[in-house]
Design an enzyme around this catalytic site. Structure first.
Site, PDB file in Angstrom:
ATOM      1  N   ASP A 287      72.902 -15.271 -32.654  1.00  0.00           N
ATOM      2  CA  ASP A 287      72.255 -16.465 -33.189  1.00  0.00           C
ATOM      3  C   ASP A 287      73.293 -17.571 -33.380  1.00  0.00           C
ATOM      4  O   ASP A 287      74.366 -17.309 -33.921  1.00  0.00           O
ATOM      5  CB  ASP A 287      71.606 -16.096 -34.537  1.00  0.00           C
ATOM      6  CG  ASP A 287      70.805 -17.227 -35.157  1.00  0.00           C
ATOM      7  OD1 ASP A 287      70.806 -17.342 -36.406  1.00  0.00           O
ATOM      8  OD2 ASP A 287      70.199 -17.999 -34.387  1.00  0.00           O
ATOM      9  N   HIS A 288      72.995 -18.790 -32.911  1.00  0.00           N
ATOM     10  CA  HIS A 288      73.905 -19.932 -33.079  1.00  0.00           C
ATOM     11  C   HIS A 288      75.341 -19.608 -32.666  1.00  0.00           C
ATOM     12  O   HIS A 288      76.288 -19.819 -33.435  1.00  0.00           O
ATOM     13  CB  HIS A 288      73.912 -20.425 -34.529  1.00  0.00           C
ATOM     14  CG  HIS A 288      72.645 -21.072 -34.932  1.00  0.00           C
ATOM     15  ND1 HIS A 288      72.238 -22.296 -34.467  1.00  0.00           N
ATOM     16  CD2 HIS A 288      71.656 -20.636 -35.742  1.00  0.00           C
ATOM     17  CE1 HIS A 288      71.063 -22.597 -34.981  1.00  0.00           C
ATOM     18  NE2 HIS A 288      70.682 -21.607 -35.749  1.00  0.00           N
TER      19      HIS A 288
ATOM     20  N   HIS B 226      63.586 -22.809 -35.077  1.00  0.00           N
ATOM     21  CA  HIS B 226      64.583 -22.380 -36.063  1.00  0.00           C
ATOM     22  C   HIS B 226      64.119 -22.808 -37.450  1.00  0.00           C
ATOM     23  O   HIS B 226      63.220 -23.637 -37.589  1.00  0.00           O
ATOM     24  CB  HIS B 226      65.934 -22.999 -35.738  1.00  0.00           C
ATOM     25  CG  HIS B 226      66.660 -22.287 -34.641  1.00  0.00           C
ATOM     26  ND1 HIS B 226      67.817 -21.568 -34.848  1.00  0.00           N
ATOM     27  CD2 HIS B 226      66.380 -22.145 -33.330  1.00  0.00           C
ATOM     28  CE1 HIS B 226      68.227 -21.038 -33.718  1.00  0.00           C
ATOM     29  NE2 HIS B 226      67.368 -21.374 -32.779  1.00  0.00           N
TER      30      HIS B 226
ATOM     31  N   HIS C 295      67.119 -25.551 -41.572  1.00  0.00           N
ATOM     32  CA  HIS C 295      67.547 -24.224 -42.013  1.00  0.00           C
ATOM     33  C   HIS C 295      67.492 -24.140 -43.535  1.00  0.00           C
ATOM     34  O   HIS C 295      67.773 -25.117 -44.220  1.00  0.00           O
ATOM     35  CB  HIS C 295      68.990 -23.948 -41.579  1.00  0.00           C
ATOM     36  CG  HIS C 295      69.119 -23.615 -40.126  1.00  0.00           C
ATOM     37  ND1 HIS C 295      69.997 -24.245 -39.277  1.00  0.00           N
ATOM     38  CD2 HIS C 295      68.468 -22.694 -39.372  1.00  0.00           C
ATOM     39  CE1 HIS C 295      69.876 -23.730 -38.058  1.00  0.00           C
ATOM     40  NE2 HIS C 295      68.968 -22.791 -38.089  1.00  0.00           N
TER      41      HIS C 295
HETATM   42  O1  G3H Z   1      68.902 -19.152 -36.790  1.00  0.00           O
HETATM   43  C1  G3H Z   1      68.418 -18.725 -37.819  1.00  0.00           C
HETATM   44  C2  G3H Z   1      67.281 -19.372 -38.396  1.00  0.00           C
HETATM   45  O2  G3H Z   1      67.070 -20.569 -37.860  1.00  0.00           O
HETATM   46  C3  G3H Z   1      66.951 -19.046 -39.784  1.00  0.00           C
HETATM   47  O3  G3H Z   1      66.468 -20.083 -40.523  1.00  0.00           O
HETATM   48  O4  G3H Z   1      67.104 -19.222 -42.767  1.00  0.00           O
HETATM   49  O5  G3H Z   1      65.583 -21.155 -42.505  1.00  0.00           O
HETATM   50  O6  G3H Z   1      64.815 -18.865 -41.900  1.00  0.00           O
HETATM   51  P1  G3H Z   1      65.957 -19.812 -42.022  1.00  0.00           P
HETATM   52 ZN    ZN Z   2      68.846 -21.339 -36.675  1.00  0.00          ZN
END
Ligand code: G3H
Ligand code: ZN
Length: 288
Positions: free
Chosen positions: A84-85, A208, A177
Site C-alpha cells: 500500500d502506498h 482510498h 485518509h
Molecule cells: O491506503 C490505505 C487507506 O487509504 C486507508 O485509509 O485509514 O482512511 O481507512 P483509512
Molecule cells: Zn491510502
C-alpha cells in the site's frame, strides 16, 4: 497461496461490487482479516504500508506470514497480498519479496516521473503476473507518514497513467485518509464521472480513505466504478475501543487476564466483525 488482485478487481468492476482492501499491522490483524474474508466467503486484498511492513519485520516476513496463515487457517477464498502506498524502491523490493500485488504511489512526484516509473513497473508486473495499482492526485490526510492535501485528480492525467497498463487506478475524488473532518463535503462524483469518461468503464478504480465514508456514499461510488476500497483507520478504532473496554472493565486483573492472547482477543474479534461488515457494504459477500 496468495493470488494477484487482477482477476478479483476485474470481476468486481464487471459485477458492480467492490473488493475490500484491509491494512494489516500485526499477527492478530492478519488472522482477523483472513477470518473475516473466509466467513464472508469473499475475495479480499490484504495490504501493508511500508511502515507497517517494517514494524512487522519486513516484506519477506509479511509474505511468509500471510501465506502460512492461509495454509494453517485453511483459507479457501482468494487473497492478494498488496503493498500500500509504495514508493519506487519499496515497489521493487516487494516484487522481489513475493507480494502478489503492489501499489506504486507516485502521486507526490512530478507527473512525468510518476508516468515513467508507472510504465516501467507495469511492464515488470505484467511479466511477473503481479497486479499493479497506481495513483493520480494525492489523497488528503495522513497515511503512515504520507501526507496529502486531497487534490482531485486530473482526468487527462488519469488516462495517461491508465494507458501505462495498470490493473487498478487510485484517484483523488475528495477522499481523505483517517477520520473525516466535520463538514467534509463528500466525495466528488462529478470528478469520478469525468475520470471514467476518460479511462473507460473497464478499468477498476480504487477508493482510498475508505474509513468514515457513509455507507450509502460508498455504495454509490461502487455503483459508478470503484472496485477496490481501502480500509485501515476503522479497524484500528474498532480494535482500540474493545481493548479499552477490556481494560476499563478490569479484565486484565482477573486471573490470567493479562495474557496477551486474552487481552488482544476482544479487539481482534471486533476487527473480524468490521471486515465482514465492510465486505457486505461493498457487495462482495459470497463473491469468492
Ligand atoms: O491506503 C490505505 C487507506 O487509504 C486507508 O485509509 O485509514 O482512511 O481507512 P483509512
Ligand atoms: Zn491510502
Amino acid at each position: 497461496m496468495t493470488v494477484s488482485a487482477r482477476d478479483m478487481v476485474l470481476a468486481a468492476r464487471k459485477g458492480g461490487y467492490g473488493i475490500g482492501a484491509f491494512n494489516i499491522n500485526n499477527l492478530e490483524w492478519t488472522q482477523a482479516v483472513l477470518k473475516g474474508a473466509q466467513e464472508a466467503n469473499a475475495p479480499i486484498i490484504v495490504q501493508t504500508s511500508m511502515g507497517a511492513a517494517k514494524y512487522m519485520g519486513g516484506y519477506k516476513l509479511c509474505v511468509d506470514l500471510v501465506n502460512d496463515l492461509i495454509d494453517s487457517m485453511g483459507i479457501t477464498v482468494p487473497i492478494a497480498l498488496h503493498l500500500d502506498h509504495g514508493n519506487y524502491e519499496a515497489a521493487k523490493a516487494c516484487i522481489e519479496a513475493g507480494y502478489s500485488s503492489i501499489m506504486f504511489d507516485g502521486s507526490a512526484l512530478p507527473f512525468d516521473e510518476n508516468l515513467e516509473k508507472t510504465k516501467e513497473l507495469a511492464a515488470i508486473c505484467k511479466d511477473r503476473g503481479i497486479s499493479l495499482e497506481a495513483e493520480v492526485g494525492a489523497i488528503g490526510g495522513e497515511e503512515d507518514g504520507i501526507v496529502g492535501m486531497g487534490e482531485c485528480a486530473d482526468p487527462e492525467e488519469c488516462k495517461a497513467i491508465a494507458d501505462c497498463g495498470v490493473d487498478m487506478l487510485a484517484c483523488g475524488i475528495g477522499n481523505i485518509h483517517g477520520v473525516y473532518p466535520e463538514g467534509w463535503p463528500g466525495l466528488r462524483f462529478d470528478v469520478l464521472d469525468a475520470i471514467i469518461a476518460k479511462v473507460g468503464t473497464e478499468l477498476p478504480l480504487v477508493l482510498h480513505g475508505g474509513s468514515g465514508i457513509p455507507d450509502a456514499m460508498v455504495k454509490e461510488a461502487v455503483g459508478k466504478g470503484i472496485s477496490k476500497i481501502n480500509v485501515n483507520t476503522e479497524l484500528q478504532l474498532a480494535f482500540a475501543a474493545k481493548t479499552r473496554e477490556y481494560i476499563e472493565a478490569g479484565k486484565d486483573k482477573e486471573g490470567k487476564g493479562f495474557d496477551p492472547r486474552k487481552l488482544l482477543a476482544p479487539g481482534t474479534a471486533a476487527c473480524v466483525d468490521m471486515v465482514k461488515y465492510k465486505i457486505d457494504v461493498f457487495g462482495s459477500t459470497n463473491k469468492a
